[in-house]
Write a protein that holds these residues in place. Structure first.
Motif, PDB file in Angstrom:
ATOM      1  N   GLN A 278       0.826  -1.208   0.000  1.00 39.78           N
ATOM      2  CA  GLN A 278       0.000   0.000   0.000  1.00 39.78           C
ATOM      3  C   GLN A 278       0.861   1.259   0.000  1.00 39.78           C
ATOM      4  O   GLN A 278       0.590   2.210  -0.738  1.00 39.78           O
ATOM      5  CB  GLN A 278      -0.935  -0.007   1.212  1.00 39.78           C
ATOM      6  CG  GLN A 278      -2.068  -1.005   1.125  1.00 39.78           C
ATOM      7  CD  GLN A 278      -2.916  -1.009   2.381  1.00 39.78           C
ATOM      8  OE1 GLN A 278      -2.414  -1.217   3.484  1.00 39.78           O
ATOM      9  NE2 GLN A 278      -4.202  -0.764   2.232  1.00 39.78           N
TER      10      GLN A 278
ATOM     11  N   SER B 131      -1.390   4.129  -1.249  1.00 48.38           N
ATOM     12  CA  SER B 131      -2.760   3.899  -0.779  1.00 48.38           C
ATOM     13  C   SER B 131      -2.759   3.554   0.708  1.00 48.38           C
ATOM     14  O   SER B 131      -1.734   3.134   1.255  1.00 48.38           O
ATOM     15  CB  SER B 131      -3.382   2.736  -1.556  1.00 48.38           C
ATOM     16  OG  SER B 131      -3.639   3.086  -2.894  1.00 48.38           O
ATOM     17  N   PRO B 132      -3.925   3.688   1.340  1.00 47.81           N
ATOM     18  CA  PRO B 132      -5.179   4.245   0.823  1.00 47.81           C
ATOM     19  C   PRO B 132      -5.104   5.776   0.755  1.00 47.81           C
ATOM     20  O   PRO B 132      -4.569   6.418   1.649  1.00 47.81           O
ATOM     21  CB  PRO B 132      -6.216   3.788   1.845  1.00 47.81           C
ATOM     22  CG  PRO B 132      -5.442   3.611   3.116  1.00 47.81           C
ATOM     23  CD  PRO B 132      -4.075   3.154   2.715  1.00 47.81           C
TER      24      PRO B 132
ATOM     25  N   SER C 172      -6.147  -1.522  -3.453  1.00 48.18           N
ATOM     26  CA  SER C 172      -7.266  -0.583  -3.533  1.00 48.18           C
ATOM     27  C   SER C 172      -6.725   0.844  -3.500  1.00 48.18           C
ATOM     28  O   SER C 172      -5.765   1.142  -2.780  1.00 48.18           O
ATOM     29  CB  SER C 172      -8.240  -0.804  -2.379  1.00 48.18           C
ATOM     30  OG  SER C 172      -9.272   0.156  -2.400  1.00 48.18           O
TER      31      SER C 172
ATOM     32  N   ASP D  91      -8.439   3.854  -2.692  1.00 49.71           N
ATOM     33  CA  ASP D  91      -8.883   4.752  -1.621  1.00 49.71           C
ATOM     34  C   ASP D  91      -9.361   4.053  -0.354  1.00 49.71           C
ATOM     35  O   ASP D  91      -9.807   4.706   0.577  1.00 49.71           O
ATOM     36  CB  ASP D  91      -9.988   5.679  -2.137  1.00 49.71           C
ATOM     37  CG  ASP D  91     -11.163   4.910  -2.736  1.00 49.71           C
ATOM     38  OD1 ASP D  91     -11.116   3.673  -2.751  1.00 49.71           O
ATOM     39  OD2 ASP D  91     -12.119   5.574  -3.193  1.00 49.71           O
ATOM     40  N   THR D  92      -9.258   2.721  -0.304  1.00 48.79           N
ATOM     41  CA  THR D  92      -9.624   1.996   0.914  1.00 48.79           C
ATOM     42  C   THR D  92      -8.453   1.168   1.403  1.00 48.79           C
ATOM     43  O   THR D  92      -7.527   0.867   0.637  1.00 48.79           O
ATOM     44  CB  THR D  92     -10.848   1.090   0.681  1.00 48.79           C
ATOM     45  OG1 THR D  92     -10.540   0.119  -0.340  1.00 48.79           O
ATOM     46  CG2 THR D  92     -12.059   1.900   0.260  1.00 48.79           C
ATOM     47  N   ASP D  93      -8.500   0.779   2.649  1.00 55.85           N
ATOM     48  CA  ASP D  93      -7.400   0.061   3.298  1.00 55.85           C
ATOM     49  C   ASP D  93      -7.502  -1.426   2.983  1.00 55.85           C
ATOM     50  O   ASP D  93      -7.978  -2.223   3.791  1.00 55.85           O
ATOM     51  CB  ASP D  93      -7.470   0.315   4.807  1.00 55.85           C
ATOM     52  CG  ASP D  93      -6.301  -0.295   5.561  1.00 55.85           C
ATOM     53  OD1 ASP D  93      -5.354  -0.780   4.902  1.00 55.85           O
ATOM     54  OD2 ASP D  93      -6.339  -0.304   6.802  1.00 55.85           O
TER      55      ASP D  93
END
Length: 399
Positions: A45, A50-51, A92, A94-96
């Protein structure tokens, strides 16, 4: 206040097909990231950026699309008759969350090339000039992929004149073979998890639609474009700027995932964003691709648009192309009917960036519950190229 210094990790940034990703050798990852778990997810990430609530991935290597928010791990394979093990993580934006539930067909191309670049393929198997057959074990789904990688003077030949719609510049052609692509290890347990070529899919709050739900290459839910109010000629901006449309597609995806047995409750769909894919098909029509090129109805067998990670894909995911080719080869599926019906060994379809040809070998066999379909392999051509190599840097306390 003391802050952790950045650490640097050997990595290579590659384009594969119409996707890009950050590639790592397993042995180069920090020790706590060499096994699956939270540390590995957090590392990937941070590498990608991200996120990100801004959905821009400015502080990472990602390009703010599902096609460019990807990480790959390769290692020498311990499996007989295989060269490399290939593990793919869809990060992802924008999400974890990092989704490990499926493969990326586009980056499968780069996995073959990177295996050679990274010294993971036995030098005795690499010709001085010719084609190196890289035998890939796709660890996410437990399947074999064969990549036929051109080699010049013992090195991967990356430049060439092979053109791929969705990629601006030509490159060398790499032929991919997805062996036994059906039933990719998901809970459905067969190529058609419902047992039917076409189902009536009841989508709460949306309606009832004809759907072909297939697990080949990647679990995919196909619906007819006209049944959901589209022509099949749409481009990204026609769909991705419409929140109501995206929400409707997600409802269809969730309903399909439930019918395919991929999830047990609708809430589980949030932890399985990469699969299944949702795609809509139509008979051939003239349209103007995102490049400005006109695609004539006579140049294609059908039109297909597909969504990945909640957005319409700018071209076509490689694994979804496998699903398209497989479904097209089986008379009676929505994909086959959109292509004109009958038996076929290959199909050329129109997507937002142009056209793509994919072949599949399908046959009907006798099973315990009667006649069923079996696909031995799906074949398509892509290309791959190293864009940058060296190290990625991430804060030491990020993972």
């Amino acid at each position: 206040m003391a802050h952790a210094a950045q650490v640097k990790i050997p990595a290579t940034y590659l384009r594969g097909g119409t996707s890009k990703g950050v590639f790592f050798r397993l042995q180069d990852l920090p020790e706590r990231c060499q096994t699956p778990g939270a540390a590995r997810d957090k590392l990937f990430q941070r590498v990608i950026g991200s996120p990100d609530p801004y959905a821009a991935q400015i502080d990472g290597m990602g390009g703010a699309t599902s096609s460019t928010s990807k990480c790959v791990i390769l290692s020498k394979s311990s499996r007989p008759e295989h060269d490399v093990d290939y593990l793919y993580g869809q990060v992802s934006i924008d999400t974890d969350f990092v989704d490990w539930s499926g493969n990326c067909g586009n980056l499968s191309t780069a996995a073959g090339a990177f295996g050679i670049h990274a010294g993971l393929v036995d030098p005795a198997r690499i010709p001085d000039n010719g084609v190196c057959v890289v035998r890939i074990w796709q660890a996410n789904i437990g399947k074999t992929i064969i990549a036929r990688v051109p080699v010049t003077n013992g090195q991967v030949q990356e430049t060439g004149d092979f053109e791929l719609d969705g990629v601006t510049f030509p490159a060398a052609e790499i032929v991919l073979e997805f062996l036994d692509p059906s039933d990719d290890g998901d809970e459905g347990g067969s190529m058609f998890p419902t047992g039917n070529l076409v189902d009536d899919l009841d989508v709460p709050g949306v309606g009832i639609f004809k759907a072909t739900m297939i697990s080949a290459g990647i679990p995919t839910v196909f619906v007819n474009a006209e049944d959901i109010g589209y022509q099949g000629t749409e481009l990204r901006e026609d769909i991705n700027g419409d929140p109501a449309a995206l929400a409707r597609f997600e409802k269809i995806r969730v309903a399909g995932a439930l019918r395919m047995g991929l999830i047990k409750t609708p809430e589980e769909a949030a932890t399985r964003q990469h699969t299944p894919k949702i795609a809509f098909v139509s008979k051939p029509k003239d349209y103007v691709a995102s490049s400005g090129k006109t695609v004539k109805a006579g140049e294609v067998d059908l039109l297909v648009r597909a969504l990945s990670m909640g957005k319409l894909h700018h071209a076509m995911m490689g694994t979804a192309a496998v699903a398209i080719g497989t479904a097209a080869a089986i008379p009676g599926t929505l994909v086959n009917l959109a292509a004109g019906g009958g038996e076929r060994q290959s199909v050329r379809f129109g997507h937002p960036s142009g056209t793509l040809r994919v072949g599949a070998e399908a046959k009907q066999v006798d099973g315990e519950t009667g006649k069923s379909w079996q696909v031995t392999k799906a074949i398509m051509s892509r290309s791959a190229r190293v864009l940058m190599e060296g190290w990625v840097r991430v804060p030491g306390d990020a993972f």
